[in-house]
Design a protein around this motif. Structure first.
Motif, PDB file in Angstrom:
ATOM      1  N   TYR A  85      54.023  39.080  50.139  1.00 24.40           N
ATOM      2  CA  TYR A  85      54.362  38.751  51.530  1.00 24.40           C
ATOM      3  C   TYR A  85      53.246  37.974  52.141  1.00 24.40           C
ATOM      4  O   TYR A  85      52.107  38.271  51.957  1.00 24.40           O
TER       5      TYR A  85
ATOM      6  N   ASN B 293      57.498  46.386  57.274  1.00 23.09           N
ATOM      7  CA  ASN B 293      56.987  47.614  56.641  1.00 23.09           C
ATOM      8  C   ASN B 293      58.074  48.326  55.847  1.00 23.09           C
ATOM      9  O   ASN B 293      57.809  48.855  54.764  1.00 23.09           O
ATOM     10  N   GLU B 294      59.289  48.346  56.359  1.00 23.11           N
ATOM     11  CA  GLU B 294      60.390  48.995  55.651  1.00 23.11           C
ATOM     12  C   GLU B 294      60.756  48.242  54.381  1.00 23.11           C
ATOM     13  O   GLU B 294      61.014  48.849  53.335  1.00 23.11           O
TER      14      GLU B 294
ATOM     15  N   ILE C 122      58.731  46.373  52.538  1.00 16.41           N
ATOM     16  CA  ILE C 122      57.654  46.606  51.571  1.00 16.41           C
ATOM     17  C   ILE C 122      57.720  48.026  51.017  1.00 16.41           C
ATOM     18  O   ILE C 122      57.583  48.237  49.809  1.00 16.41           O
ATOM     19  N   SER C 123      57.965  49.008  51.863  1.00 17.24           N
ATOM     20  CA  SER C 123      58.062  50.402  51.405  1.00 17.24           C
ATOM     21  C   SER C 123      59.209  50.589  50.422  1.00 17.24           C
ATOM     22  O   SER C 123      59.074  51.289  49.421  1.00 17.24           O
TER      23      SER C 123
ATOM     24  N   LYS D  97      59.385  44.545  64.501  1.00 16.16           N
ATOM     25  CA  LYS D  97      58.033  45.075  64.286  1.00 16.16           C
ATOM     26  C   LYS D  97      57.987  46.117  63.166  1.00 16.16           C
ATOM     27  O   LYS D  97      56.950  46.329  62.562  1.00 16.16           O
ATOM     28  N   ASN D  98      59.099  46.763  62.862  1.00 21.86           N
ATOM     29  CA  ASN D  98      59.149  47.765  61.787  1.00 21.86           C
ATOM     30  C   ASN D  98      59.822  47.247  60.526  1.00 21.86           C
ATOM     31  O   ASN D  98      59.771  47.896  59.488  1.00 21.86           O
TER      32      ASN D  98
END
Length: 54
Positions: free
Chosen positions: A54, A39-40, A42-43, A35-36
């Protein structure tokens, strides 16, 4: 059964010169639940000023 120890994900920033030599500029390894994870990724790409689709 829930896994308390997610797999590692590794990101590598590469560069290629005019002679087609490839260089590793940065390597980033992290261990996150799914779930994380997105985001990691992309960051990290944003920090590298990379184009992410994405």
């Amino acid at each position: 059964m829930k896994c308390n120890n997610p797999d590692y994900t590794t990101g590598i920033l590469l560069a290629k010169d005019l002679n087609s030599n490839i260089y590793i500029l940065d390597l980033y390894e992290f261990q996150l639940e799914s779930k994380n994870l997105i985001n990691e990724i992309i960051s990290t790409a944003v920090c590298d000023k990379s184009y992410v689709q994405y």
